[in-house]
Design an enzyme around this catalytic site. Structure first.
Site, short mmCIF file in Angstrom:
data_model
loop_
_atom_site.label_atom_id
_atom_site.label_comp_id
_atom_site.label_asym_id
_atom_site.label_seq_id
_atom_site.Cartn_x
_atom_site.Cartn_y
_atom_site.Cartn_z
N GLU A 158 94.73 29.37 14.06
CA GLU A 158 96.00 29.57 13.28
C GLU A 158 97.34 28.30 13.94
O GLU A 158 98.22 28.85 14.30
CB GLU A 158 96.63 30.76 13.48
N GLU A 265 86.83 35.02 8.26
CA GLU A 265 87.43 36.39 8.28
C GLU A 265 87.67 36.83 6.65
O GLU A 265 88.56 37.57 6.82
CB GLU A 265 88.65 36.36 9.02
#
Length: 351
Positions: A158, A265
């Site tokens: 991220e 995810e």
């Protein structure tokens, strides 16, 4: 998932004040489906916490359905790095042992995350050499411990701002440089285990094209500089109000660099979309469609680029999204481990 993103989702979930479940019908779910791992021509994963493995029903479902495990949080700094700088590995060791005992692949997640600011690192003086040495020592210790066990790593997680403006601020960026801390992490991880692919992982790459472009631009610069980035992870945390085609476009864009792709995810929140689509049946149909679109798009990649497809949780009751809405149902299996219509759609998307 980051705290800031959770806050955004929580705001969306405030739209779900009405109780829809009490007066609505839901999509009929299949009584039984073949295991996910048996119908896919690539590894199918889920995330786990070590405490969940003591639940026989959970463990049985994981072994029956999946072929790869990602530690949900126990390979992150927040678990491993103690305030005094010592490392603990009890949780990830239990997950690694379970994976080995049951013939499952282990995916390492994640070495460097912008939201982590361990006290042991913050307390280091501003001397760059000392900080680099601690950074190298941490990455080497974690990757080296699971050398020969982990099939790959999310090295940096991220890192791109949601507006696509560039690399996020973080302790690592402050001390080592915005892109240099990323390059160093990959080089240290590669030295610790040269045989495994090293992934760059991020979220909202489907829904934020500017972020995706910045993500790909960063990867291109790293590769040009000889940084050993070996794969791209797209988290694929979605909400069941998303229109068709965005997942396919994102996967095609990411695949354009020729690297292996990890849908890393995936989940599809229903609670987060209730303010827009009132009928729970519509929400479940959209959820199923998104799962089917993702599995189809991934299946169409060249075999060498289909690294793995990971669902972020086994049962609805295991999902991190339950912290935001206790009745959310974002996964492929219900709280009792029964396959849902979304699971059937995911399998149909493969064909």
């Amino acid at each position: 998932m980051s705290l800031s993103r959770r806050a955004v989702l929580a705001g969306g979930l405030a739209l779900s004040a009405c109780d829809h479940a009490a007066h609505s019908q839901t999509l009929s779910a299949p009584a039984r489906l073949p295991p996910l791992k048996d119908v896919a021509q690539f590894p199918v994963g889920t995330c786990v916490r070590s405490d969940q493995l003591a639940d026989p029903a959970f463990a049985r479902l994981v072994v029956e359905q999946f072929s790869q495990l990602t530690p949900e949080w126990e390979m992150k700094m927040e678990y491993i790095v103690q305030d005094d700088g010592a490392f603990r590995f009890e949780g990830p060791d239990r997950i690694a042992a379970f994976a080995h005992q049951n013939g499952l692949r282990l995916f390492g997640h994640t070495l460097v995350w912008y939201i982590h600011r361990p006290k042991a690192f913050e307390q280091l003086d501003e001397g760059r050499v000392r900080f680099v040495d601690a950074y190298r020592n941490y990455i080497t210790a974690v990757v080296g411990r699971y050398r020969g066990q982990a099939v790959a790593w999310d090295v940096v997680n991220e890192t791109i701002e949601d507006d696509g403006s560039g690399v996020r601020d973080s302790l690592w960026a402050e001390r080592l440089g915005k892109e240099e801390h990323i390059a160093l992490a990959y080089r240290f991880a590669h030295a610790a285990d040269p045989g495994v692919p090293l992934f760059l992982n991020d979220y909202f790459l489907e829904t934020l094209p500017k972020k995706r472009a910045a993500f790909l631009g960063l990867v291109e610069r790293l590769l040009k500089a000889g940084v050993p980035v070996g794969g791209l992870g797209t988290q694929t945390h979605l909400i069941a109000d998303q229109g068709p085609g965005l997942i396919k476009a994102a996967i095609a864009d990411l695949a354009s660099l020729g690297l292996p792709i990890h849908v890393s995810e995936m989940d599809v929140s229903i609670a987060g979309a209730r303010g827009l689509l009132k009928d729970p049946r519509d929400l479940e149909q959209t959820q199923a469609r998104l799962y089917a679109e993702a599995s189809e798009a991934f299946s169409l990649l060249p075999a060498r680029q289909r690294f793995a497809f990971t669902i972020w949780g086994a049962r609805d009751s295991d999902s991190w999204r339950r912290k935001e809405a206790a009745d959310d149902t974002p996964l492929l299996f219900d709280a009792d481990g029964r396959p849902k219509a979304a699971a059937q759609a995911w399998e149909q998307g493969l064909r």
